[in-house]
Design an enzyme around this catalytic site. Structure first.
Site, PDB file in Angstrom:
ATOM      1  N   ASP A   1      -9.479  -5.135  -5.698  1.00  0.00           N
ATOM      2  CA  ASP A   1      -8.604  -4.688  -5.265  1.00  0.00           C
ATOM      3  C   ASP A   1      -8.330  -3.239  -6.491  1.00  0.00           C
ATOM      4  OD1 ASP A   1      -5.441  -4.218  -6.421  1.00  0.00           O
ATOM      5  OD2 ASP A   1      -5.045  -6.398  -7.267  1.00  0.00           O
TER       6      ASP A   1
ATOM      7  N   GLU B   1      -4.468 -15.173 -11.329  1.00  0.00           N
ATOM      8  CA  GLU B   1      -4.014 -16.052 -10.129  1.00  0.00           C
ATOM      9  C   GLU B   1      -4.856 -16.877  -9.573  1.00  0.00           C
ATOM     10  OE1 GLU B   1      -3.071 -12.985  -6.988  1.00  0.00           O
ATOM     11  OE2 GLU B   1      -2.573 -11.493  -8.629  1.00  0.00           O
TER      12      GLU B   1
ATOM     13  N   HIS C   1       1.196 -11.706 -15.700  1.00  0.00           N
ATOM     14  CA  HIS C   1       2.437 -12.425 -14.833  1.00  0.00           C
ATOM     15  C   HIS C   1       2.875 -13.640 -14.847  1.00  0.00           C
ATOM     16  CE1 HIS C   1       0.266 -10.299 -10.737  1.00  0.00           C
ATOM     17  NE2 HIS C   1       1.411  -9.293 -11.599  1.00  0.00           N
TER      18      HIS C   1
ATOM     19  N   GLU D   1     -11.418 -11.931  -6.657  1.00  0.00           N
ATOM     20  CA  GLU D   1     -10.909 -10.931  -6.317  1.00  0.00           C
ATOM     21  C   GLU D   1     -11.007  -9.241  -7.505  1.00  0.00           C
ATOM     22  OE1 GLU D   1      -7.328 -10.301  -4.257  1.00  0.00           O
ATOM     23  OE2 GLU D   1      -6.441  -9.379  -5.858  1.00  0.00           O
TER      24      GLU D   1
ATOM     25  N   SER E   1       0.576  -5.476 -13.309  1.00  0.00           N
ATOM     26  CA  SER E   1      -1.356  -5.485 -13.047  1.00  0.00           C
ATOM     27  C   SER E   1      -1.386  -4.261 -12.275  1.00  0.00           C
ATOM     28  CB  SER E   1      -2.326  -6.839 -13.022  1.00  0.00           C
ATOM     29  OG  SER E   1      -2.450  -6.379 -11.653  1.00  0.00           O
TER      30      SER E   1
ATOM     31  N   HIS F   1       0.299  -8.927  -1.289  1.00  0.00           N
ATOM     32  CA  HIS F   1       1.864  -8.582  -2.153  1.00  0.00           C
ATOM     33  C   HIS F   1       1.813  -8.194  -2.927  1.00  0.00           C
ATOM     34  CE1 HIS F   1       2.690 -12.453  -4.198  1.00  0.00           C
ATOM     35  NE2 HIS F   1       1.106 -12.104  -4.278  1.00  0.00           N
TER      36      HIS F   1
ATOM     37  N   LYS G   1      -3.153  -2.929  -0.286  1.00  0.00           N
ATOM     38  CA  LYS G   1      -1.812  -3.349  -0.735  1.00  0.00           C
ATOM     39  C   LYS G   1      -0.818  -1.287  -0.028  1.00  0.00           C
ATOM     40  CE  LYS G   1      -1.882  -5.745  -5.328  1.00  0.00           C
ATOM     41  NZ  LYS G   1      -2.432  -5.804  -7.116  1.00  0.00           N
TER      42      LYS G   1
ATOM     43  N   LYS H   1      -1.735 -12.915   1.028  1.00  0.00           N
ATOM     44  CA  LYS H   1      -0.971 -13.619  -0.387  1.00  0.00           C
ATOM     45  C   LYS H   1       0.171 -13.290  -0.303  1.00  0.00           C
ATOM     46  CE  LYS H   1      -3.198 -11.253  -4.043  1.00  0.00           C
ATOM     47  NZ  LYS H   1      -4.339 -10.886  -5.668  1.00  0.00           N
TER      48      LYS H   1
ATOM     49  N   GLU I   1       5.200 -14.977  -9.498  1.00  0.00           N
ATOM     50  CA  GLU I   1       4.719 -14.906  -8.071  1.00  0.00           C
ATOM     51  C   GLU I   1       4.967 -16.203  -7.831  1.00  0.00           C
ATOM     52  OE1 GLU I   1       0.598 -12.707  -7.574  1.00  0.00           O
ATOM     53  OE2 GLU I   1       1.492 -11.771  -7.777  1.00  0.00           O
TER      54      GLU I   1
ATOM     55  N   ASP J   1      -7.940 -14.765  -8.637  1.00  0.00           N
ATOM     56  CA  ASP J   1      -7.766 -13.426  -9.225  1.00  0.00           C
ATOM     57  C   ASP J   1      -7.733 -13.220 -10.265  1.00  0.00           C
ATOM     58  OD1 ASP J   1      -7.286 -10.486  -9.517  1.00  0.00           O
ATOM     59  OD2 ASP J   1      -5.602 -10.038  -8.461  1.00  0.00           O
TER      60      ASP J   1
END
Ligand code: PGA
Ligand code: ZN
Length: 436
Positions: free
Chosen positions: A317, A168, A159, A292, A39, A370, A342, A393, A211, A246
């Site tokens: 993000d 998430e 994901h 997030e 993403s 990550h 990131k 995270k 993840e 997130d």
């Protein structure tokens, strides 16, 4: 000085090619492996892939490999940089060599691999652990802070294959006394969650996603958060954890609406106002540590409006892509109060550190992350400790590429017990962890 720079194609945790870089100095060979997002924000630095070749569906990184070996490596060797003292110069030189604003010529993946490997070589030359080397780079003072790990327990969005739009759902053991205890809590909650899911949806629903979190057939945030609350209760940790969400909402923002049905056959369009109402209720109903990317990367108006009424941590993000210029705009617009960090969004270690320092100078918090496509490289654990960000995270407490980071944090914590330096676990102070 650098004697040799080698690169190769290897696989990431999704089975896609990524790049590994080896920097050789008189101290030895220092390796870095680069992660990759799914993403991804559209303002991120460019990840170079061999789109013109059929191998790996065009996802090969042989051009990036050749850019490291044939362009970046020889140029760095010729300049005779000292890895011990010149990380910033090395990174700035690579940016100049690339010559584009988004590292589109040599590739942010190529440049980052070299940058991280050089940092490891620098730490070895300085005879210190990587976190210490990076801490000096960042000029970070005060207490050494071990972060609260934010464990990704439920996967949705791009994901996973379930119908949950939100990417998430995480559990943060803010009530632990140490990283080691937090990891134990995360692991026990993860296994309790597996049992809770099995009872409710059957054993076929316990498959995991990118993840490492579970991806049961749920659609709403309430379904997810109730599963988490049940698992936390079974594990005996009620009141000792917070949750984090997130939504990665850029993935389902279209023409001014959020389509939370984007993974089903039927669109379910929500206005930004309806999303704000949803989040406001969720923040009131559950102990949430942070949200997030609740809004899309260019939906500035919604960010600003929501932030004006929100004291929770709001992390950018895709909105910020670890880029100082985007952080400046967000600050002017009062869009959020925290930056996700990131390293591969910006492409060098030095720029990632600068972005973190700048965000902190605005009294924002920094949350290290990550990518969904990872490797066993554990660089971000050291970076998190170096920057005293208080939270990080790295996915579920499961799967090698995820636990590599958590295991490294525990290793650093074990070292901290034998050192004279002042150490602390961030705990409830994860947002502003410079505990005195
Ligand atoms: P990504 O997901 O690595 O696929 O971008 C992580 C995130 O959105 O935080
Ligand atoms: Zn995100």
């Amino acid at each position: 000085t650098i004697l040799e720079v080698l690169a190769a194609q290897c696989l990431d945790s999704r089975g896609n090619p990524t790049i590994q870089v080896d920097v050789r100095t008189s101290q030895g060979i220092f390796r870095a492996r680069v992660p990759s997002g799914a993403s991804t924000g559209k303002h991120e630095a460019i990840e170079l892939r061999d789109h013109d070749k059929p191998a790996f569906g065009g996802k090969g990184v042989l051009k990036a490999v050749s850019n490291v070996q044939d362009v970046i490596g020889p140029a760095l060797i010729e300049k005779m940089f000292d890895v011990k003292t010149q990380q910033k110069d090395i990174d700035a030189f690579m940016c100049e060599l690339d010559g584009t604003p988004n590292k589109g010529r040599l590739g942010a993946n190529a440049i980052l691999g070299v940058s991280m490997a050089c940092a490891r070589a620098g730490a070895a030359a300085a005879e210190m652990p990587l976190y210490e080397f990076l801490r000096l780079e960042a000029n970070q003072q005060g207490v050494y802070v071990l972060p609260v790990p934010f464990f990704n327990m439920l996967n949705g969005g791009v994901h996973s294959g379930n119908t949950m739009a939100f990417q998430e759902l995480m559990v943060a053991p803010t009530g632990a006394q140490s990283v080691t205890q937090a990891v134990q809590m995360g692991s026990e909650i993860y296994h309790a969650l597996k049992d809770v899911i099995t009872k409710k949806y059957g054993p076929g629903a316990t498959g995991t996603a990118d993840e490492g979190g579970f991806a049961p057939p749920i659609t709403t945030l309430d379904e997810g958060l109730n599963l988490l609350s049940a698992a936390v209760a079974v594990a005996g940790y009620t009141g000792m954890v917070r949750y984090a969400i997130d939504p990665a909402s850029s993935e389902f923002f279209k023409d001014g609406h959020y389509d939370i049905g984007f993974k089903t056959d039927t669109p379910c369009l929500k206005t930004p106002e309806e999303m704000m109402e949803l989040y406001t209720r969720i923040l009131a109903d559950y102990p949430i540590a942070l949200l997030e990317d609740p809004f899309a990367e260019d939906d500035w108006e919604s960010w600003t409006k929501f932030h004006s009424n929100c004291s929770h941590e709001l992390v950018g993000d895709d909105l910020l892509v670890t880029n100082i210029n985007r952080v400046k705009i967000a600050h002017e617009k009062k869009a959020c109060n925290a930056m996700l960090l990131k390293v591969n969004q910006i492409g060098t270690v030095s720029e990632a550190i600068e972005a973190a320092k700048f965000a902190k100078s605005l009294d924002w918090s920094v949350f290290v992350s990550h990518r969904s496509g990872e490797t066993v490289d554990d660089f971000i654990a050291d970076l998190t400790v170096a920057l005293s960000t208080g939270h990080m995270k790295a996915g579920a407490p499961c799967r090698g590429e995820r636990v590599a980071k958590y295991n490294r944090l525990m290793e650093i914590e074990a070292e901290s017990n034998t050192s004279w330096k002042p150490w602390a676990y961030a705990g409830e102070n994860y947002r502003d962890p410079c505990i005195s």
